[in-house]
Design a protein around this motif. Sequence first.
Motif, PDB file in Angstrom:
ATOM      1  N   TYR A 151       0.831  -1.207   0.000  1.00 21.43           N
ATOM      2  CA  TYR A 151       0.000   0.000   0.000  1.00 21.43           C
ATOM      3  C   TYR A 151       0.867   1.260   0.000  1.00 21.43           C
ATOM      4  CZ  TYR A 151      -3.604   3.335   1.385  1.00 21.43           C
ATOM      5  OH  TYR A 151      -4.463   4.416   1.437  1.00 21.43           O
ATOM      6  N   VAL A 152       1.936   1.254   0.813  1.00 18.74           N
ATOM      7  CA  VAL A 152       2.820   2.419   0.887  1.00 18.74           C
ATOM      8  C   VAL A 152       3.547   2.623  -0.429  1.00 18.74           C
ATOM      9  CG1 VAL A 152       4.883   3.338   2.044  1.00 18.74           C
ATOM     10  CG2 VAL A 152       3.066   2.289   3.383  1.00 18.74           C
ATOM     11  N   SER A 153       3.769   1.541  -1.183  1.00 12.88           N
ATOM     12  CA  SER A 153       4.446   1.684  -2.473  1.00 12.88           C
ATOM     13  C   SER A 153       3.649   2.545  -3.448  1.00 12.88           C
ATOM     14  CB  SER A 153       4.713   0.312  -3.088  1.00 12.88           C
ATOM     15  OG  SER A 153       3.493  -0.328  -3.439  1.00 12.88           O
ATOM     16  N   ASN A 154       2.371   2.809  -3.145  1.00  7.15           N
ATOM     17  CA  ASN A 154       1.560   3.664  -4.019  1.00  7.15           C
ATOM     18  C   ASN A 154       1.948   5.126  -3.908  1.00  7.15           C
ATOM     19  OD1 ASN A 154      -0.833   2.007  -5.320  1.00  7.15           O
ATOM     20  ND2 ASN A 154      -0.511   1.194  -3.265  1.00  7.15           N
ATOM     21  N   ILE A 155       2.892   5.456  -3.009  1.00  8.78           N
ATOM     22  CA  ILE A 155       3.387   6.830  -2.948  1.00  8.78           C
ATOM     23  C   ILE A 155       3.966   7.232  -4.297  1.00  8.78           C
ATOM     24  CG2 ILE A 155       5.087   8.333  -1.845  1.00  8.78           C
ATOM     25  CD1 ILE A 155       4.748   6.733   0.694  1.00  8.78           C
ATOM     26  N   VAL A 156       4.621   6.276  -4.926  1.00  6.69           N
ATOM     27  CA  VAL A 156       5.077   6.487  -6.306  1.00  6.69           C
ATOM     28  C   VAL A 156       4.064   5.795  -7.197  1.00  6.69           C
ATOM     29  CG1 VAL A 156       6.955   6.198  -7.950  1.00  6.69           C
ATOM     30  CG2 VAL A 156       7.466   6.496  -5.513  1.00  6.69           C
ATOM     31  N   PRO A 157       3.129   6.531  -7.783  1.00  8.61           N
ATOM     32  CA  PRO A 157       2.040   5.891  -8.533  1.00  8.61           C
ATOM     33  C   PRO A 157       2.559   5.007  -9.655  1.00  8.61           C
ATOM     34  CG  PRO A 157       1.600   8.234  -8.189  1.00  8.61           C
ATOM     35  CD  PRO A 157       3.019   8.000  -7.795  1.00  8.61           C
ATOM     36  N   LEU A 165       5.166  -5.850  -7.340  1.00  6.50           N
ATOM     37  CA  LEU A 165       4.454  -6.986  -7.930  1.00  6.50           C
ATOM     38  C   LEU A 165       5.340  -7.767  -8.895  1.00  6.50           C
ATOM     39  CD1 LEU A 165       0.947  -5.385  -8.559  1.00  6.50           C
ATOM     40  CD2 LEU A 165       1.656  -6.879  -6.681  1.00  6.50           C
ATOM     41  N   ALA A 166       6.353  -7.114  -9.467  1.00  2.00           N
ATOM     42  CA  ALA A 166       7.259  -7.804 -10.392  1.00  2.00           C
ATOM     43  C   ALA A 166       8.481  -8.388  -9.690  1.00  2.00           C
ATOM     44  CB  ALA A 166       7.722  -6.840 -11.486  1.00  2.00           C
ATOM     45  N   SER A 167       8.716  -8.014  -8.421  1.00  2.00           N
ATOM     46  CA  SER A 167       9.917  -8.479  -7.720  1.00  2.00           C
ATOM     47  C   SER A 167       9.971  -9.998  -7.518  1.00  2.00           C
ATOM     48  CB  SER A 167      10.029  -7.770  -6.371  1.00  2.00           C
ATOM     49  OG  SER A 167       8.884  -8.017  -5.560  1.00  2.00           O
ATOM     50  N   PRO A 168       8.833 -10.741  -7.445  1.00  2.00           N
ATOM     51  CA  PRO A 168       8.968 -12.204  -7.313  1.00  2.00           C
ATOM     52  C   PRO A 168       9.699 -12.873  -8.463  1.00  2.00           C
ATOM     53  CG  PRO A 168       6.762 -11.517  -6.679  1.00  2.00           C
ATOM     54  CD  PRO A 168       7.435 -10.317  -7.250  1.00  2.00           C
ATOM     55  N   THR A 169       9.738 -12.252  -9.629  1.00  2.00           N
ATOM     56  CA  THR A 169      10.423 -12.871 -10.771  1.00  2.00           C
ATOM     57  C   THR A 169      11.942 -12.766 -10.650  1.00  2.00           C
ATOM     58  OG1 THR A 169      10.256 -10.809 -12.032  1.00  2.00           O
ATOM     59  CG2 THR A 169       8.461 -12.400 -12.268  1.00  2.00           C
ATOM     60  N   PHE A 170      12.435 -11.972  -9.688  1.00  2.00           N
ATOM     61  CA  PHE A 170      13.887 -11.790  -9.533  1.00  2.00           C
ATOM     62  C   PHE A 170      14.393 -12.423  -8.236  1.00  2.00           C
ATOM     63  CE2 PHE A 170      12.157  -8.088 -11.822  1.00  2.00           C
ATOM     64  CZ  PHE A 170      12.816  -8.229 -13.029  1.00  2.00           C
ATOM     65  N   ASP A 171      13.659 -13.374  -7.691  1.00  2.00           N
ATOM     66  CA  ASP A 171      14.069 -14.029  -6.448  1.00  2.00           C
ATOM     67  C   ASP A 171      15.277 -14.916  -6.711  1.00  2.00           C
ATOM     68  OD1 ASP A 171      14.276 -15.148  -3.981  1.00  2.00           O
ATOM     69  OD2 ASP A 171      12.446 -16.354  -4.090  1.00  2.00           O
ATOM     70  N   PRO A 172      16.429 -14.685  -6.053  1.00  2.00           N
ATOM     71  CA  PRO A 172      17.606 -15.535  -6.298  1.00  2.00           C
ATOM     72  C   PRO A 172      17.411 -16.977  -5.842  1.00  2.00           C
ATOM     73  CG  PRO A 172      17.999 -14.042  -4.451  1.00  2.00           C
ATOM     74  CD  PRO A 172      16.709 -13.622  -5.082  1.00  2.00           C
ATOM     75  N   ASP A 173      16.518 -17.215  -4.872  1.00  2.04           N
ATOM     76  CA  ASP A 173      16.250 -18.582  -4.405  1.00  2.04           C
ATOM     77  C   ASP A 173      15.273 -19.331  -5.303  1.00  2.04           C
ATOM     78  OD1 ASP A 173      17.915 -18.201  -2.259  1.00  2.04           O
ATOM     79  OD2 ASP A 173      16.300 -17.513  -0.938  1.00  2.04           O
ATOM     80  N   ARG A 174      14.727 -18.635  -6.311  1.00  2.00           N
ATOM     81  CA  ARG A 174      13.778 -19.236  -7.265  1.00  2.00           C
ATOM     82  C   ARG A 174      12.545 -19.806  -6.561  1.00  2.00           C
ATOM     83  NH1 ARG A 174      17.773 -22.478 -11.521  1.00  2.00           N
ATOM     84  NH2 ARG A 174      19.000 -20.649 -12.147  1.00  2.00           N
ATOM     85  N   ARG A 175      12.066 -19.067  -5.553  1.00  2.00           N
ATOM     86  CA  ARG A 175      10.863 -19.481  -4.839  1.00  2.00           C
ATOM     87  C   ARG A 175       9.704 -18.512  -5.088  1.00  2.00           C
ATOM     88  NH1 ARG A 175      12.804 -21.350   1.134  1.00  2.00           N
ATOM     89  NH2 ARG A 175      11.013 -22.721   0.926  1.00  2.00           N
ATOM     90  N   GLY A 176       9.922 -17.509  -5.951  1.00  2.00           N
ATOM     91  CA  GLY A 176       8.861 -16.575  -6.286  1.00  2.00           C
ATOM     92  C   GLY A 176       8.500 -15.641  -5.155  1.00  2.00           C
ATOM     93  N   ARG A 177       9.444 -15.280  -4.290  1.00  2.00           N
ATOM     94  CA  ARG A 177       9.173 -14.390  -3.168  1.00  2.00           C
ATOM     95  C   ARG A 177       9.596 -12.975  -3.524  1.00  2.00           C
ATOM     96  NH1 ARG A 177      12.191 -15.640   1.549  1.00  2.00           N
ATOM     97  NH2 ARG A 177      10.596 -14.508   2.707  1.00  2.00           N
ATOM     98  N   GLY A 178       8.625 -12.048  -3.446  1.00  2.00           N
ATOM     99  CA  GLY A 178       8.910 -10.660  -3.740  1.00  2.00           C
ATOM    100  C   GLY A 178       9.479  -9.921  -2.538  1.00  2.00           C
ATOM    101  N   LEU A 179       9.712  -8.611  -2.723  1.00  2.00           N
ATOM    102  CA  LEU A 179      10.255  -7.800  -1.627  1.00  2.00           C
ATOM    103  C   LEU A 179       9.293  -7.767  -0.449  1.00  2.00           C
ATOM    104  CD1 LEU A 179      11.676  -4.831  -3.736  1.00  2.00           C
ATOM    105  CD2 LEU A 179      12.929  -6.789  -2.814  1.00  2.00           C
ATOM    106  N   HIS A 180       7.990  -7.668  -0.715  1.00  2.00           N
ATOM    107  CA  HIS A 180       7.012  -7.647   0.363  1.00  2.00           C
ATOM    108  C   HIS A 180       6.912  -9.018   1.036  1.00  2.00           C
ATOM    109  CE1 HIS A 180       5.258  -8.869  -3.375  1.00  2.00           C
ATOM    110  NE2 HIS A 180       4.103  -9.210  -2.835  1.00  2.00           N
ATOM    111  N   ASP A 181       7.110 -10.103   0.275  1.00  2.00           N
ATOM    112  CA  ASP A 181       7.110 -11.447   0.870  1.00  2.00           C
ATOM    113  C   ASP A 181       8.306 -11.643   1.797  1.00  2.00           C
ATOM    114  OD1 ASP A 181       4.801 -12.171  -0.546  1.00  2.00           O
ATOM    115  OD2 ASP A 181       5.978 -12.712  -2.304  1.00  2.00           O
ATOM    116  N   LYS A 182       9.483 -11.182   1.376  1.00  2.00           N
ATOM    117  CA  LYS A 182      10.679 -11.358   2.200  1.00  2.00           C
ATOM    118  C   LYS A 182      10.613 -10.521   3.466  1.00  2.00           C
ATOM    119  CE  LYS A 182      13.628 -12.551  -1.722  1.00  2.00           C
ATOM    120  NZ  LYS A 182      14.811 -12.211  -2.528  1.00  2.00           N
TER     121      LYS A 182
END
Length: 409
Positions: A151-157, A165-182
């Motif tokens: 929700y706070v990420s909406n500060i930058v529209p 939402l795109a960060s899970p595709t760059f998970d180095p552990d290949r588990r699909g975990r985004g920045l908010h998940d970690k």
Amino acid sequence: MPVGAIWEIDEKKQVVEGLDAEGRADPAYAAALGLLNAPFGRRALALVCDVAFWMLLQLPLWLGAVPLLLKLATGSISSYGFVNHPSFVLAIVMAGVTTLLSLVFCIVQLVMHGRKGMTIGKAITGLRSVNVRTLEKPGVGAVLLRFLIVYVSNIVPVLGPALFLASPTFDPDRRGRGLHDKAASVWLVDVRRGLQPYDEKRMRVARKMVKAEPTQERETLPSLATPLDPAAQPQYRPGNRGSAGVLGIARPYEAHERPVSGSPLATAPAAEAQPVAPQPVEPVAPQSVAPQPVAPQRAEPVARFGLRLDTGESIPVTEPVLLGRNPDAAVHPGARAVALTDDSKSLSKTHLLVRPVEGGLEILDCQSTNGSGLIRAGVEHEVAAGAPVATTDGDTIRIGDRTAAVVRL
């Protein structure tokens, strides 16, 4: 007696399985249990479903209150006309209904996600959220933190939410975990094709299977066959065989030991061979010997297959065996009752009947409460109560929360 005393209290710390030496979640352990990453397509579909349900709850506001608000905003009516408009009361009611439904929806979503790992969208698409370290429920606090970060990420529209939402595709552990998940220690798993982490019975069995020591492989014995190359000299060759095994061992003769033709069993050199003088043989009177009756020998039963329990105990199965917490042999006459320890209270009093058959063992669930299963090649198959199922070497039988491997003895 001393005035003061120091009491030491041993606090039992929860042992978390599946962590590496640095205390981080080990992806290999989760994969061994059967947990699979949530596919990106279904993650996006789950989000669309949740947003669609939220938008559906906004319909009363949009249909009953927004038209009147637009008239006020465009100057079509004054503030006095807005308050005294015939649709003013209806607009207030519709706005209140939307606010109440939206609040209930958010609370239900938050509690379900924190305690059951699912929202409405995740339930539809077959996904669940778990704590990445304990593989259990993530908790309401972690789910709320995850939502607030997005929700706070909406500060930058647009750019902010798109990055998260795109960060899970760059998970180095290949588990699909985004920045908010970690940040919230959350991991999304697929329960359609993988293990359901909220099925406590299946998770206990899976953890026991991963912790179980592998069965020791049989040692390969050297072959006693004669080599195919005729020029090669065998190092070990049976000379003769009988019912008791090898009677003698033949070896190749040396050059000076070869027998001379005409001299039976001669092993001396040919130059030293001496003729053997015939010895007179005294005639022996024939005697009648009465045949002695031979008592028939009864073959002892040999255990060909057995069960190796998850505690390491082995149970040879040479006859029908009845397993359970306190099995009643009267239910199956002729069966040997074997009581198993059951700390989790998952075994029935009379749980499973095991019988020896050709090529393995046959199991029969005795209408147990928690059921039985056959695990073959890592896949568990439910055993219907009262239906016999054949098992063989390498299979694993689930008895409630206990497991037993079928082994060849």
